[in-house]
Every structure is written in structure tokens, then in C-alpha cells.
Design a protein around this motif. Structure first.
Motif, PDB file in Angstrom:
ATOM      1  N   LEU A 268      51.216  23.116  43.662  1.00  0.00           N
ATOM      2  CA  LEU A 268      52.097  24.243  43.915  1.00  0.00           C
ATOM      3  C   LEU A 268      53.251  23.766  44.789  1.00  0.00           C
ATOM      4  CD1 LEU A 268      49.458  27.012  44.689  1.00  0.00           C
ATOM      5  CD2 LEU A 268      50.704  26.628  42.553  1.00  0.00           C
ATOM      6  N   ASP A 269      54.405  24.398  44.651  1.00  0.00           N
ATOM      7  CA  ASP A 269      55.598  24.037  45.417  1.00  0.00           C
ATOM      8  C   ASP A 269      55.573  24.783  46.753  1.00  0.00           C
ATOM      9  OD1 ASP A 269      58.248  24.119  46.516  1.00  0.00           O
ATOM     10  OD2 ASP A 269      59.050  23.583  44.547  1.00  0.00           O
ATOM     11  N   ILE A 270      55.497  24.054  47.857  1.00  0.00           N
ATOM     12  CA  ILE A 270      55.414  24.674  49.180  1.00  0.00           C
ATOM     13  C   ILE A 270      56.651  25.506  49.479  1.00  0.00           C
ATOM     14  CG2 ILE A 270      56.335  22.651  50.426  1.00  0.00           C
ATOM     15  CD1 ILE A 270      53.553  24.964  51.708  1.00  0.00           C
ATOM     16  N   HIS A 271      57.817  25.028  49.055  1.00  0.00           N
ATOM     17  CA  HIS A 271      59.055  25.754  49.325  1.00  0.00           C
ATOM     18  C   HIS A 271      59.104  27.079  48.554  1.00  0.00           C
ATOM     19  CE1 HIS A 271      60.348  22.212  51.445  1.00  0.00           C
ATOM     20  NE2 HIS A 271      60.041  21.490  50.381  1.00  0.00           N
ATOM     21  N   GLU A 272      58.602  27.066  47.337  1.00  0.00           N
ATOM     22  CA  GLU A 272      58.534  28.293  46.531  1.00  0.00           C
ATOM     23  C   GLU A 272      57.533  29.274  47.139  1.00  0.00           C
ATOM     24  OE1 GLU A 272      59.335  30.929  43.273  1.00  0.00           O
ATOM     25  OE2 GLU A 272      60.424  29.340  44.294  1.00  0.00           O
ATOM     26  N   THR A 273      56.396  28.778  47.589  1.00  0.00           N
ATOM     27  CA  THR A 273      55.395  29.631  48.229  1.00  0.00           C
ATOM     28  C   THR A 273      55.994  30.323  49.453  1.00  0.00           C
ATOM     29  OG1 THR A 273      53.574  28.220  47.479  1.00  0.00           O
ATOM     30  CG2 THR A 273      53.134  29.663  49.368  1.00  0.00           C
TER      31      THR A 273
ATOM     32  N   TYR B 298      49.374   8.494  62.380  1.00  0.00           N
ATOM     33  CA  TYR B 298      49.125   9.242  61.145  1.00  0.00           C
ATOM     34  C   TYR B 298      50.103  10.400  61.030  1.00  0.00           C
ATOM     35  CZ  TYR B 298      44.779   6.666  60.785  1.00  0.00           C
ATOM     36  OH  TYR B 298      43.867   5.669  60.688  1.00  0.00           O
ATOM     37  N   THR B 299      50.682  10.555  59.851  1.00  0.00           N
ATOM     38  CA  THR B 299      51.618  11.649  59.616  1.00  0.00           C
ATOM     39  C   THR B 299      51.332  12.309  58.269  1.00  0.00           C
ATOM     40  OG1 THR B 299      53.231  10.160  58.576  1.00  0.00           O
ATOM     41  CG2 THR B 299      53.472  10.562  60.951  1.00  0.00           C
ATOM     42  N   LEU B 300      51.816  13.530  58.119  1.00  0.00           N
ATOM     43  CA  LEU B 300      51.721  14.224  56.830  1.00  0.00           C
ATOM     44  C   LEU B 300      52.712  13.591  55.863  1.00  0.00           C
ATOM     45  CD1 LEU B 300      51.696  17.995  57.818  1.00  0.00           C
ATOM     46  CD2 LEU B 300      49.780  16.634  57.012  1.00  0.00           C
ATOM     47  N   GLN B 301      52.324  13.509  54.619  1.00  0.00           N
ATOM     48  CA  GLN B 301      53.233  13.034  53.588  1.00  0.00           C
ATOM     49  C   GLN B 301      52.813  13.650  52.264  1.00  0.00           C
ATOM     50  OE1 GLN B 301      52.777   8.784  52.828  1.00  0.00           O
ATOM     51  NE2 GLN B 301      50.928   8.833  54.061  1.00  0.00           N
ATOM     52  N   PRO B 302      53.743  13.736  51.318  1.00  0.00           N
ATOM     53  CA  PRO B 302      53.376  14.300  50.017  1.00  0.00           C
ATOM     54  C   PRO B 302      52.273  13.472  49.349  1.00  0.00           C
ATOM     55  CG  PRO B 302      55.758  14.106  50.217  1.00  0.00           C
ATOM     56  CD  PRO B 302      55.158  13.374  51.380  1.00  0.00           C
ATOM     57  N   ALA B 303      51.397  14.153  48.648  1.00  0.00           N
ATOM     58  CA  ALA B 303      50.326  13.462  47.917  1.00  0.00           C
ATOM     59  C   ALA B 303      50.931  12.651  46.777  1.00  0.00           C
ATOM     60  CB  ALA B 303      49.330  14.476  47.374  1.00  0.00           C
TER      61      ALA B 303
END
Length: 112
Positions: free
Chosen positions: A82-87, A70-75
């Protein structure tokens, strides 16, 4: 995947999203998360600093899950996320501005 291949893949960090593979980028992510989430309003989370959270999530939880496929992936849901990079960028800028102001304040006071 052979056990040697799996071990190599895990050690490479390729099971993490690209923006989380670098240790310093992980620090920025966990600082931003800690600064923007309602940590104090959560009975358990307020007892965890961002360093402990980073170590547990990256080194224990995500590694454990990746070892099991199991890995993280974009929904994929069609949502206005919200944009993670902007946050992360905004929180880095806020933190740096606060640090700069604190240093400037110290220098403006002059030597004791």
C-alpha cells in the motif's frame, strides 16, 4: 562517525524517512495509522492514543535504533505494498470532511 557528527545527524532528523521528518507530517502519519489499524482489537494498542504512540516511536524507539545504526527504509521485497502517502492523504481528507460536517452542523443550528 564521531560522536559530535552522530549527535548532529540525530538532531537533524535525517535518520527518519523524508516524509517523517516534519512534526506535522508525523502527526498525519500517526493519526492515519491509528484510524486504519485495528487498535481496539489489540489488547495493548487500544490503551495507546496516537500522540503517545508518535512520541514513543519517533522520540524513543527510532532515535534509539538510529543511535545504534538502524534506520527505516523502504522494503525491497517485490510485493504490492500500500502507498503510505495515499493512506495519509485519504485519512486526512476523511478527518477534514468529518470536522467540516461537525462545524457545519453547529452553524446550521444557529445561536442558542
Amino acid at each position: 562517525m564521531s560522536d559530535d557528527s552522530l549527535t548532529s545527524w540525530l538532531k537533524s532528523g535525517r535518520y527518519l524517512p523524508r516524509f517523517m521528518r516534519d512534526f506535522h507530517d508525523q502527526k498525519s502519519l500517526f493519526k492515519a495509522m491509528h484510524e486504519t489499524a485495528d487498535i481496539d482489537g489489540h489488547e495493548y494498542a487500544r490503551k495507546v492514543d496516537w500522540v503517545t504512540g508518535q512520541c514513543y516511536v519517533i522520540d524513543i524507539f527510532l532515535w534509539f535504533m538510529a543511535r545504534r545504526g538502524y534506520t527505516l527504509q523502504p522494503a525491497r521485497a517485490d510485493q504490492a505494498f500500500l502507498d503510505i502517502h495515499e493512506t495519509i492523504r485519504v485519512q486526512n481528507e476523511r478527518r477534514h470532511a468529518a470536522e467540516t460536517a461537525a462545524l457545519k452542523s453547529m452553524f446550521d443550528k444557529g445561536p442558542k
